[in-house]
Enzyme design. Sequence first.
Site, short mmCIF file in Angstrom:
data_model
loop_
_atom_site.label_atom_id
_atom_site.label_comp_id
_atom_site.label_asym_id
_atom_site.label_seq_id
_atom_site.Cartn_x
_atom_site.Cartn_y
_atom_site.Cartn_z
N GLY A 90 0.78 -1.15 0.07
CA GLY A 90 -0.09 0.05 0.04
C GLY A 90 0.91 1.31 -0.13
O GLY A 90 2.15 1.43 -0.50
N CYS A 91 0.26 2.28 0.68
CA CYS A 91 0.86 3.71 0.26
C CYS A 91 2.11 3.75 1.05
O CYS A 91 2.87 4.83 0.94
CB CYS A 91 -0.14 4.67 0.93
SG CYS A 91 -1.59 4.73 -0.18
N PHE A 92 2.57 3.08 2.21
CA PHE A 92 3.77 3.22 2.71
C PHE A 92 4.96 2.50 1.97
O PHE A 92 6.04 2.42 2.48
CB PHE A 92 3.90 2.87 4.37
CG PHE A 92 3.66 1.52 4.36
CD1 PHE A 92 4.50 0.45 4.36
CD2 PHE A 92 2.38 0.94 4.84
CE1 PHE A 92 4.37 -1.19 4.51
CE2 PHE A 92 1.96 -0.50 5.09
CZ PHE A 92 3.03 -1.23 5.07
#
EC number: 2.3.1.74
Length: 399
Positions: A165-167
Amino acid sequence: MAAVRLKEVRMAQRAEGLATVLAIGTAVPANCVYQATYPDYYFRVTKSEHLADLKEKFQRMCDKSMIRKRHMHLTEEILIKNPKICAHMETSLDARHAIALVEVPKLGQGAAEKAIKEWGQPLSKITHLVFCTTSGVDMPGADYQLTKLLGLSPTVKRLMMYQQGCFGGATVLRLAKDIAENNRGARVLVVCSEITAMAFRGPCKSHLDSLVGHALFGDGAAAAIIGADPDQLDEQPVFQLVSASQTILPESEGAIDGHLTEAGLTIHLLKDVPGLISENIEQALEDAFEPLGIHNWNSIFWIAHPGGPAILDRVEDRVGLDKKRMRASREVLSEYGNMSSASVLFVLDVMRKSSAKDGLATTGEGKDWGVLFGFGPGLTVETLVLHSVPVPVPTAASA
């Protein structure tokens, strides 16, 4: 004697200096969608124009997103051929998967080739590959496919990261740092490639968090070459990776999660994600910069994941940042949307280029020290301390 020899071997394996970003490349699909007209397009292509009230809500979300445009592989032509992708929760995993298996490595190839060209060294010097994506789980994976597409050595050491995901963009830098600093001479190609084909679906009144994602997410890929002890003649440092950490925020379980289903990837967001991040951001900063004696957050440059305008706004307010500190993150959000793991590498690229364009002394907007934040499912926060380098002086050959 054996212990002494082992210590000597170990020391010989380690690099002397910090891991350094040596080149960055980015790529996006050719298909561009403009935020001002996206609600009309989205409700038309999903045959949802009868949901007038929901369309008005989505229009307001898009208007507040601070996004000007995004890029997406899914064109209207592709969606017409795959109508189940346009339904809200139709069984469509196979159709989505078939798209992702081809397009994720291909988009990653575009970014990687740009990074390799900027780096200017032969492919044979790439020793490791780290590939990150939220789409197209397969065996062998996108790392294998990219190795073939680029013509890398079959002995390249590969690491495939799915569903971060976004990390994830910050995670690949953290892992590349560990690899580069513990393997003398290593040159690590990191690639983040994200497309929204797995999560695109029609609107539903009972799943407004899905609409939030449709207002924010875009497709993009970014790549970087990471290595320690750069060759002073043949390699040009961009940023140094000083330290890296990861933490799960307290009382944040379920704030962001995604589940792979027969209907594709479903993403769920709680309303208070910006609040949870902003409430914990100062602790992350203090933990990272206490060893350096830095406590003025306006004295450093900022590479924050552009997850959405509310996250950037709340973080700014919480730590009292000047508006210009988040300029690079806001530019990426405006021009590309939230590209999940690829986003922070886009921000790095924008910052080093704008620093040179503005005539600043360092790649970090004229500042020496900086922070890179990745925010994503968990809630998970990745924190990297960066050190900039002097902006290269253009030579006659590069002018």
